[in-house]
Design a protein around this motif. Structure first.
Motif, PDB file in Angstrom:
ATOM      1  N   ILE A 242     -98.924  31.047 -20.532  1.00 18.94           N
ATOM      2  CA  ILE A 242     -97.742  31.750 -21.029  1.00 18.94           C
ATOM      3  C   ILE A 242     -98.147  32.506 -22.278  1.00 18.94           C
ATOM      4  CG2 ILE A 242     -95.389  31.533 -21.903  1.00 18.94           C
ATOM      5  CD1 ILE A 242     -95.113  28.974 -20.314  1.00 18.94           C
ATOM      6  N   LEU A 243     -98.100  33.824 -22.227  1.00 18.73           N
ATOM      7  CA  LEU A 243     -98.558  34.643 -23.342  1.00 18.73           C
ATOM      8  C   LEU A 243     -97.422  35.294 -24.113  1.00 18.73           C
ATOM      9  CD1 LEU A 243    -101.579  36.481 -21.645  1.00 18.73           C
ATOM     10  CD2 LEU A 243    -101.628  34.469 -23.116  1.00 18.73           C
ATOM     11  N   SER A 244     -96.265  35.370 -23.506  1.00 18.10           N
ATOM     12  CA  SER A 244     -95.158  36.100 -24.110  1.00 18.10           C
ATOM     13  C   SER A 244     -93.914  35.230 -24.203  1.00 18.10           C
ATOM     14  CB  SER A 244     -94.844  37.348 -23.283  1.00 18.10           C
ATOM     15  OG  SER A 244     -93.590  37.887 -23.625  1.00 18.10           O
ATOM     16  N   PRO A 245     -93.160  35.344 -25.287  1.00 17.80           N
ATOM     17  CA  PRO A 245     -91.892  34.602 -25.352  1.00 17.80           C
ATOM     18  C   PRO A 245     -90.934  35.016 -24.252  1.00 17.80           C
ATOM     19  CG  PRO A 245     -92.056  36.211 -27.135  1.00 17.80           C
ATOM     20  CD  PRO A 245     -93.409  36.130 -26.506  1.00 17.80           C
ATOM     21  N   TYR A 246     -91.093  36.244 -23.736  1.00 22.59           N
ATOM     22  CA  TYR A 246     -90.217  36.717 -22.667  1.00 22.59           C
ATOM     23  C   TYR A 246     -90.419  35.915 -21.385  1.00 22.59           C
ATOM     24  CZ  TYR A 246     -89.693  40.567 -25.925  1.00 22.59           C
ATOM     25  OH  TYR A 246     -89.465  41.301 -27.060  1.00 22.59           O
ATOM     26  N   GLU A 247     -91.607  35.340 -21.218  1.00 23.78           N
ATOM     27  CA  GLU A 247     -91.841  34.491 -20.057  1.00 23.78           C
ATOM     28  C   GLU A 247     -90.994  33.226 -20.149  1.00 23.78           C
ATOM     29  OE1 GLU A 247     -96.092  34.414 -18.533  1.00 23.78           O
ATOM     30  OE2 GLU A 247     -96.425  35.266 -20.536  1.00 23.78           O
ATOM     31  N   TYR A 248     -90.820  32.723 -21.360  1.00 21.70           N
ATOM     32  CA  TYR A 248     -89.917  31.595 -21.568  1.00 21.70           C
ATOM     33  C   TYR A 248     -88.482  32.022 -21.291  1.00 21.70           C
ATOM     34  CZ  TYR A 248     -93.435  28.622 -23.842  1.00 21.70           C
ATOM     35  OH  TYR A 248     -94.524  27.833 -24.110  1.00 21.70           O
ATOM     36  N   TYR A 249     -88.096  33.187 -21.823  1.00 19.06           N
ATOM     37  CA  TYR A 249     -86.728  33.674 -21.632  1.00 19.06           C
ATOM     38  C   TYR A 249     -86.379  33.777 -20.153  1.00 19.06           C
ATOM     39  CZ  TYR A 249     -87.186  35.196 -26.531  1.00 19.06           C
ATOM     40  OH  TYR A 249     -87.394  35.255 -27.883  1.00 19.06           O
ATOM     41  N   ASN A 250     -87.324  34.282 -19.365  1.00 20.77           N
ATOM     42  CA  ASN A 250     -87.063  34.464 -17.937  1.00 20.77           C
ATOM     43  C   ASN A 250     -86.811  33.138 -17.231  1.00 20.77           C
ATOM     44  OD1 ASN A 250     -87.290  37.256 -18.078  1.00 20.77           O
ATOM     45  ND2 ASN A 250     -89.485  37.242 -17.634  1.00 20.77           N
ATOM     46  N   VAL A 251     -87.521  32.091 -17.668  1.00 22.40           N
ATOM     47  CA  VAL A 251     -87.283  30.770 -17.089  1.00 22.40           C
ATOM     48  C   VAL A 251     -85.930  30.232 -17.550  1.00 22.40           C
ATOM     49  CG1 VAL A 251     -88.065  28.363 -17.028  1.00 22.40           C
ATOM     50  CG2 VAL A 251     -89.733  30.235 -16.878  1.00 22.40           C
ATOM     51  N   PHE A 252     -85.646  30.385 -18.847  1.00 24.64           N
ATOM     52  CA  PHE A 252     -84.372  29.895 -19.374  1.00 24.64           C
ATOM     53  C   PHE A 252     -83.182  30.557 -18.688  1.00 24.64           C
ATOM     54  CE2 PHE A 252     -86.627  29.253 -23.720  1.00 24.64           C
ATOM     55  CZ  PHE A 252     -87.293  28.145 -23.211  1.00 24.64           C
ATOM     56  N   LYS A 253     -83.338  31.856 -18.375  1.00 25.78           N
ATOM     57  CA  LYS A 253     -82.234  32.614 -17.781  1.00 25.78           C
ATOM     58  C   LYS A 253     -81.835  32.092 -16.407  1.00 25.78           C
ATOM     59  CE  LYS A 253     -83.084  36.995 -20.182  1.00 25.78           C
ATOM     60  NZ  LYS A 253     -83.582  38.391 -20.051  1.00 25.78           N
ATOM     61  N   GLU A 254     -82.726  31.348 -15.770  1.00 25.81           N
ATOM     62  CA  GLU A 254     -82.388  30.771 -14.470  1.00 25.81           C
ATOM     63  C   GLU A 254     -81.356  29.644 -14.605  1.00 25.81           C
ATOM     64  OE1 GLU A 254     -85.783  29.599 -12.222  1.00 25.81           O
ATOM     65  OE2 GLU A 254     -86.993  31.330 -12.869  1.00 25.81           O
ATOM     66  N   TYR A 255     -81.237  29.114 -15.827  1.00 27.41           N
ATOM     67  CA  TYR A 255     -80.376  27.942 -16.012  1.00 27.41           C
ATOM     68  C   TYR A 255     -79.275  28.139 -17.053  1.00 27.41           C
ATOM     69  CZ  TYR A 255     -84.404  25.907 -13.672  1.00 27.41           C
ATOM     70  OH  TYR A 255     -85.422  25.655 -12.793  1.00 27.41           O
ATOM     71  N   THR A 256     -79.403  29.171 -17.894  1.00 30.40           N
ATOM     72  CA  THR A 256     -78.429  29.332 -18.963  1.00 30.40           C
ATOM     73  C   THR A 256     -78.424  30.775 -19.467  1.00 30.40           C
ATOM     74  OG1 THR A 256     -77.712  28.438 -21.103  1.00 30.40           O
ATOM     75  CG2 THR A 256     -80.075  28.770 -20.791  1.00 30.40           C
ATOM     76  N   THR A 257     -77.539  31.063 -20.392  1.00 24.09           N
ATOM     77  CA  THR A 257     -77.492  32.372 -21.035  1.00 24.09           C
ATOM     78  C   THR A 257     -78.449  32.373 -22.217  1.00 24.09           C
ATOM     79  OG1 THR A 257     -75.175  32.682 -20.426  1.00 24.09           O
ATOM     80  CG2 THR A 257     -76.027  34.053 -22.222  1.00 24.09           C
ATOM     81  N   VAL A 258     -79.268  33.387 -22.315  1.00 24.96           N
ATOM     82  CA  VAL A 258     -80.275  33.462 -23.376  1.00 24.96           C
ATOM     83  C   VAL A 258     -79.870  34.497 -24.416  1.00 24.96           C
ATOM     84  CG1 VAL A 258     -82.685  34.011 -23.930  1.00 24.96           C
ATOM     85  CG2 VAL A 258     -82.129  32.742 -21.836  1.00 24.96           C
ATOM     86  N   LYS A 259     -79.861  34.085 -25.664  1.00 25.64           N
ATOM     87  CA  LYS A 259     -79.625  34.993 -26.784  1.00 25.64           C
ATOM     88  C   LYS A 259     -80.842  34.942 -27.696  1.00 25.64           C
ATOM     89  CE  LYS A 259     -74.592  34.513 -26.689  1.00 25.64           C
ATOM     90  NZ  LYS A 259     -74.363  35.875 -26.165  1.00 25.64           N
ATOM     91  N   THR A 260     -81.306  36.098 -28.161  1.00 26.02           N
ATOM     92  CA  THR A 260     -82.534  36.158 -28.936  1.00 26.02           C
ATOM     93  C   THR A 260     -82.255  36.405 -30.410  1.00 26.02           C
ATOM     94  OG1 THR A 260     -82.773  38.522 -28.427  1.00 26.02           O
ATOM     95  CG2 THR A 260     -83.888  36.957 -26.979  1.00 26.02           C
TER      96      THR A 260
END
Length: 220
Positions: free
Chosen positions: A81-99
């Protein structure tokens, strides 16, 4: 905000029950208590009461725990995992993501609370039920689920609870400790960092005075 959603409903609920685990650092502390006290008195329009329940330790397996488990399982399947956006994409499968910095900022709530809240004469770690009632500047506390919470004054004399709404914005600063910076610096020698996240890595090596420490050996 739930209070805004309730305003659109017919015969909306006016009492909210909150449940959280017994972690003092996250949920069972002066800052959460003051935030709820501020909300019920200065932000709530429909909600009249808030009851915050803390389950007995070891008995707080709630739906969020299941979501955390699914996220962890998904992340373990990702080799790199090189980018925080990769985490965001996983989180978005289960919840709303705010940065941070885009959807919200961090306010210096800690300093604001210390100015108006006095040292409480009860042990927060022993409480299982907190209650907040609109129009009352006191907090209800109870060490059991059955007993009626006792109202306690937690504000300093002549403190203005409304001042919490004007807490100052915290400046962005680097919280990555030096040993961790060195670990990241070493790993970057073997990785190709996408251009669109280079600022993220630059920030890791940013000292709190606003300058960037040398990262020539990390460029790829």
């Amino acid at each position: 905000m739930i209070d805004n959603r309730l305003q659109t409903q017919n015969n909306p609920l006016t009492i909210i029950n909150l449940f959280s685990d017994s972690c003092s650092a996250q949920n069972k502390n002066t800052f959460v208590m003051t935030a709820l006290l501020y909300f019920i008195n200065h932000k709530a329009k429909v909600i009249n009461e808030i009851h915050h329940y803390i389950p007995i330790r070891g008995h707080s397996y709630m739906p969020p725990d299941q979501v955390f488990g699914r996220i962890e399982k998904k992340l373990r399947q990702m080799e790199t995992i090189l980018s925080p956006y990769e985490y965001y994409n996983v989180f978005k499968e289960y919840t709303t993501v705010k940065t941070f910095g885009k959807d919200y900022d961090i306010m210096d709530f800690k300093s604001a609370v210390k100015k108006i809240v006095k040292k409480v004469d009860f042990k927060s770690t022993e409480q299982k039920h907190y209650s907040y009632i609109r129009g009352k500047k006191t907090v209800g506390v109870s060490p059991s689920y059955e007993e009626e919470p006792i109202r306690v004054n937690v504000l300093k004399k002549q403190a203005n609870l409304e001042n919490l709404g004007s807490a100052e914005k915290l400046p962005k600063s680097n919280h990555v400790k030096q040993p961790k910076q060195e670990d990241v610096r070493h790993l970057l020698q073997f990785l190709i960092i996408p251009n669109d996240v280079q600022d993220f890595y630059d920030d890791i090596f940013n000292d709190n005075n606003g300058s960037i420490s040398p990262i020539e050996d990390c460029q790829v």
